[in-house]
Enzyme design. Sequence first.
Site, PDB file in Angstrom:
ATOM      1  N   LYS A  13       8.335   6.764   8.489  1.00 17.32           N
ATOM      2  CA  LYS A  13       7.738   5.514   8.011  1.00 17.32           C
ATOM      3  C   LYS A  13       8.358   5.058   6.682  1.00 17.32           C
ATOM      4  CE  LYS A  13       3.551   7.100   7.779  1.00 17.32           C
ATOM      5  NZ  LYS A  13       3.616   8.467   8.330  1.00 17.32           N
ATOM      6  N   ARG A  88      -5.314   4.134   7.813  1.00 15.53           N
ATOM      7  CA  ARG A  88      -5.272   5.401   8.559  1.00 15.53           C
ATOM      8  C   ARG A  88      -6.621   5.765   9.141  1.00 15.53           C
ATOM      9  NH1 ARG A  88      -0.792   9.490   6.275  1.00 15.53           N
ATOM     10  NH2 ARG A  88       0.090   8.084   4.787  1.00 15.53           N
ATOM     11  N   ARG A 127      12.584  18.350   4.763  1.00 12.34           N
ATOM     12  CA  ARG A 127      12.301  17.546   3.567  1.00 12.34           C
ATOM     13  C   ARG A 127      11.754  18.443   2.455  1.00 12.34           C
ATOM     14  NH1 ARG A 127       8.222  12.593   4.186  1.00 12.34           N
ATOM     15  NH2 ARG A 127       6.613  14.154   3.918  1.00 12.34           N
ATOM     16  N   ARG A 133       8.117  18.194  -2.003  1.00 12.65           N
ATOM     17  CA  ARG A 133       6.737  17.680  -1.999  1.00 12.65           C
ATOM     18  C   ARG A 133       5.775  18.836  -1.809  1.00 12.65           C
ATOM     19  NH1 ARG A 133       5.732  12.276   1.510  1.00 12.65           N
ATOM     20  NH2 ARG A 133       3.879  13.476   2.081  1.00 12.65           N
ATOM     21  N   ARG A 144      -1.886  18.116   8.427  1.00  7.18           N
ATOM     22  CA  ARG A 144      -1.683  16.656   8.361  1.00  7.18           C
ATOM     23  C   ARG A 144      -1.502  16.075   9.762  1.00  7.18           C
ATOM     24  NH1 ARG A 144       3.049  17.146   4.604  1.00  7.18           N
ATOM     25  NH2 ARG A 144       3.550  14.990   5.056  1.00  7.18           N
TER      26      ARG A 144
HETATM   27  P1  ADP Z   1       2.804  11.532   5.323  1.00  7.13           P
HETATM   28  O1  ADP Z   1       2.750  10.332   6.226  1.00  7.13           O
HETATM   29  O2  ADP Z   1       4.076  12.295   5.430  1.00  7.13           O
HETATM   30  O3  ADP Z   1       1.589  12.430   5.429  1.00  7.13           O
HETATM   31  P2  ADP Z   1       2.329   9.943   2.878  1.00  7.13           P
HETATM   32  O4  ADP Z   1       3.270   9.990   1.757  1.00  7.13           O
HETATM   33  O5  ADP Z   1       2.191   8.657   3.610  1.00  7.13           O
HETATM   34  O6  ADP Z   1       2.853  11.095   3.824  1.00  7.13           O
HETATM   35  O7  ADP Z   1       0.875  10.407   2.417  1.00  7.13           O
HETATM   36  C1  ADP Z   1       0.698  11.588   1.680  1.00  7.13           C
HETATM   37  C2  ADP Z   1      -0.796  11.889   1.482  1.00  7.13           C
HETATM   38  O8  ADP Z   1      -1.406  10.797   0.752  1.00  7.13           O
HETATM   39  C3  ADP Z   1      -1.630  11.994   2.763  1.00  7.13           C
HETATM   40  O9  ADP Z   1      -1.568  13.273   3.348  1.00  7.13           O
HETATM   41  C4  ADP Z   1      -3.033  11.659   2.204  1.00  7.13           C
HETATM   42  O10 ADP Z   1      -3.599  12.748   1.523  1.00  7.13           O
HETATM   43  C5  ADP Z   1      -2.732  10.560   1.196  1.00  7.13           C
HETATM   44  N1  ADP Z   1      -2.810   9.214   1.810  1.00  7.13           N
HETATM   45  C6  ADP Z   1      -1.782   8.351   2.013  1.00  7.13           C
HETATM   46  N2  ADP Z   1      -2.207   7.225   2.602  1.00  7.13           N
HETATM   47  C7  ADP Z   1      -3.550   7.377   2.803  1.00  7.13           C
HETATM   48  C8  ADP Z   1      -4.575   6.588   3.391  1.00  7.13           C
HETATM   49  N3  ADP Z   1      -4.310   5.390   3.902  1.00  7.13           N
HETATM   50  N4  ADP Z   1      -5.826   7.082   3.421  1.00  7.13           N
HETATM   51  C9  ADP Z   1      -6.122   8.266   2.889  1.00  7.13           C
HETATM   52  N5  ADP Z   1      -5.213   9.083   2.352  1.00  7.13           N
HETATM   53  C10 ADP Z   1      -3.931   8.657   2.299  1.00  7.13           C
END
Ligand code: ADP
Length: 191
Positions: A13, A88, A127, A133, A144
Amino acid sequence: MRLILMGPPGAGKGTQARVVAEHFGVPAISTGDIFRANVSQGTALGVEAKRYMDAGEYVPDDVTNRMVRDRIDEPDAAPGFLLDGYPRTLDQVEELDGMIAHTGHSLDAAVVLTVDPEELVQRLLQRAQTDGRTDDTEDVIRRRQEVYAEQTEPLIGVYRERGILVELDGMGEVSAVTQRIFDALDVIPQS
Ligand code: ADP
């Protein structure tokens, strides 16, 4: 153009969001990036978010919704935006609907990138070695994926019913995936 980009962790993404947003001349808004920026700056939001992120859980909806609302209200997002990692949850879908309705526009497309589950884990472990990270450890990666399946996958049906779902293959070269996204979106009428 008002777009959302969905897909499980590791689907690509973030990588695609930057290129696609630039193509349409709108900002790419990544909730994950905003949370990480807050963590590294040590803000109150960052301190709260980090607890959830490091466990692979979602940050509570009220916190996330407020943050996105503030970001979308900024002038650069007036012509449109690409949301990466939001909504989400079903609650976030409803909140976003309200934010967009308020501007008199509507969501143009919800793009979902599909990738084989094992490939996802491999990409994230890779990654982990390059980006460091703190949520890219094998246990947290698996958690996740579960949280995505439980809380976010149901959103695909919501957008399918609305007729704005664009499901694309996220496997293969980054540039090939980008091309698939452009081909699908360039023919969509913008609100
Ligand atoms: P990935 O898609 O690889 O899990 P992101 O960088 O998009 O990584 O998100 C990292 C973390 O940030 C998620 O695991 C969550 O804890 C938090 N997060 C991101 N977007 C949201 C969201 N829309 N609602 C709740 N938590 C979120």
